[in-house]
Design an enzyme around this catalytic site. Sequence first.
Site, PDB file in Angstrom:
ATOM      1  N   SER A   1     -79.119 -31.882  31.007  1.00 43.75           N
ATOM      2  CA  SER A   1     -78.000 -32.794  31.820  1.00 43.75           C
ATOM      3  C   SER A   1     -76.754 -32.374  32.061  1.00 43.75           C
ATOM      4  O   SER A   1     -75.947 -32.378  32.871  1.00 43.75           O
ATOM      5  CB  SER A   1     -78.002 -34.193  31.270  1.00 43.75           C
ATOM      6  OG  SER A   1     -77.221 -34.129  30.002  1.00 43.75           O
TER       7      SER A   1
ATOM      8  N   LYS B   1     -67.677 -32.855  30.941  1.00 37.12           N
ATOM      9  CA  LYS B   1     -68.598 -33.329  31.793  1.00 37.12           C
ATOM     10  C   LYS B   1     -68.378 -34.874  31.876  1.00 37.12           C
ATOM     11  O   LYS B   1     -67.650 -35.556  31.169  1.00 37.12           O
ATOM     12  CB  LYS B   1     -69.970 -33.385  30.579  1.00 37.12           C
ATOM     13  CG  LYS B   1     -70.920 -33.914  30.908  1.00 37.12           C
ATOM     14  CD  LYS B   1     -72.175 -33.710  29.859  1.00 37.12           C
ATOM     15  CE  LYS B   1     -73.380 -34.128  30.196  1.00 37.12           C
ATOM     16  NZ  LYS B   1     -74.557 -34.188  29.217  1.00 37.12           N
TER      17      LYS B   1
ATOM     18  N   SER C   1     -79.598 -31.118  26.210  1.00 33.31           N
ATOM     19  CA  SER C   1     -78.957 -31.151  27.408  1.00 33.31           C
ATOM     20  C   SER C   1     -77.531 -30.041  27.377  1.00 33.31           C
ATOM     21  O   SER C   1     -76.838 -29.908  28.382  1.00 33.31           O
ATOM     22  CB  SER C   1     -78.076 -32.300  27.555  1.00 33.31           C
ATOM     23  OG  SER C   1     -79.199 -33.246  28.181  1.00 33.31           O
TER      24      SER C   1
END
Lengths: 100, 508
Positions: free
Chosen positions: B173, B98, B197
């Site tokens: 997210s 990420k 997330s």
Amino acid sequence: MPLTSQEIQKIASLAKLDLVHSQEEHMLQQINALFEIVEQIKSVDTLGVTPLSHPLETVQDVSLRLRQDLVSEPNQRELNQKSAPKVEKGLFLVPKVIES
Amino acid sequence: MSELHDLSLKALSLAIQNKVVSAREASEHFLTRAKAHATLKHALNPLQCEENQTSQSNSCGAFVSFNEEFTLHLANQSDQRIAKGQARPLEGVPIAHKDIFVTQNFPTTAGSKMLEAYCSPFDATVVTQLQQAGMVNLGKLNCDEFAMGSSNENSAWGPVKNPWDNTRVAGGSSGGSAAAVALRLCPAATGTDTGGSIRQPASFCGITGIKPSYGRASRYGMIAYASSLDQAGPMAQSAEDCALLLSAMCGPDLDRDSTSLDVPKEDFSRHLNESIEGLRIGIPKEFFSDGLHPDVRSCIDLALNEFKTLGVKLVPIELPKTELSIPVYYILAPAEASSNLSRFDGVKFGFRAKDYKDLDDLYRKTRTQGFGEEVKKRIMIGTYVLSHGYYDAYYLQAQKIRRMISNDFQEAFKTCDVIAGPVTPQVAWKIGEQINDPVANYLADIFTLPASLAGLPAMSMPCGFGASSMPVGLQMIGNYLQESKLLNVAHQFQLSTDWHTKTLRGAK
């Protein structure tokens, strides 16, 4: 109590953000909508409850550690300043702060 | 052998170690697949944006950067180690990170214009640890700006499309991570979970993801959103794969993360094969309220029934403060964010506005132009709740209720071993559908926020398909440091069901 135009401008200023007039209404409406939900926490009885900051505090001692004050990293000034917008002679450049 | 990208992480790892396939071949294979799903919008160069849109219209927008030379260099090193008989546990297996984890060999943007062209001088501890376990870094993955959002629509790189239906959101997210694993662009990805997330995008994209107990994985080098909640975790095809990844990711980092737990590294795979007969699963009635859509509910009910056939006992429990977790989270997280994001001032790294008349103007213009709308809103909410005269009524009160939420869980764990329920009230929504109704977006976090606030380990695994044939995830929450129990329960479920092996229609 909904936030007013004056209050939101003050908050923006504290946060170092510019909130232009055309966006102010939209931001006010969004933040006020959230605070309609948030207000309910005020009616919760929390008398005698200690605030929780580290979640694992409830099960173990998590007092903040201090490490020894020793140099542990080599000097990497150039590397660290590689992504800075403006650098000169190893210093970060900003507009003049003190009037001459 | 089935296609390389369809192999589980465990199977691929064995294939590489047994020289059925080389680490370099594996990396090249996944790089080719991943490159077809680079972000459509180039945040830094609008010209490239047009070019990408014509040439890669089928891209889901999961990947934001590559460094092919570096990736292949790592893969070659892995092959040399294998040749010498010095293979490490996950030698040669590709993983993508990420874009909230800082990396020396790839740019790090956190999905924000504020960090355009930012290159970190160091690697996040999690990145280092996975690399030390032999993993090959394939690239960086799209996410909501500074991890703020539940749909990946708040990214300077543009949204991530859901691989199951490209008109829908991938969740957020960690949307890029979830989509990349679902599309088999990489066998594993890292994510971070502040209010859900990891779990929510895992649920929306039909993969498995786990957030460990707060403090298990180091936050060093993980760009901070809300420090008392942020926690890294793996996202992969199964609980078994997540256990391998989590074992490599977690461990004390006492000198670099002040909230890192002083508990030794653990092998999270060690209990996977234990029977779960007699296990008690707590079912919180608050997770089955009217807000839960019927299609999601029926998937959850079926999964719970499956557990019964495995000899598990379902126990009704109560988590009475569930609804309050929304206001508590949306006070605490923005408060911490407003403080954390004060470091982005246009002086030390990243973006700086072009014209300014003095230092204050430089700060204001840089922050106003550099941050996206959602980030600015959360900074303002945080600034407000921390401001003079409001601190006690909002921040302190929220921290007190946070303790009550945490206490509710401890009460519940007196009568059960793990807790199960839905991850989200509904399946992935359409892109753009909730953009103008942010409160609806916040309400959708209701089932993931309680475990985040309490800092408990929690995961999502696929358990069926709901409305419009979109994936549904089952959430499981464990008590502190009980990750291996959680993964054991999930693995046993996945041994007797095949939801996690269902791959995409036409995704080949």
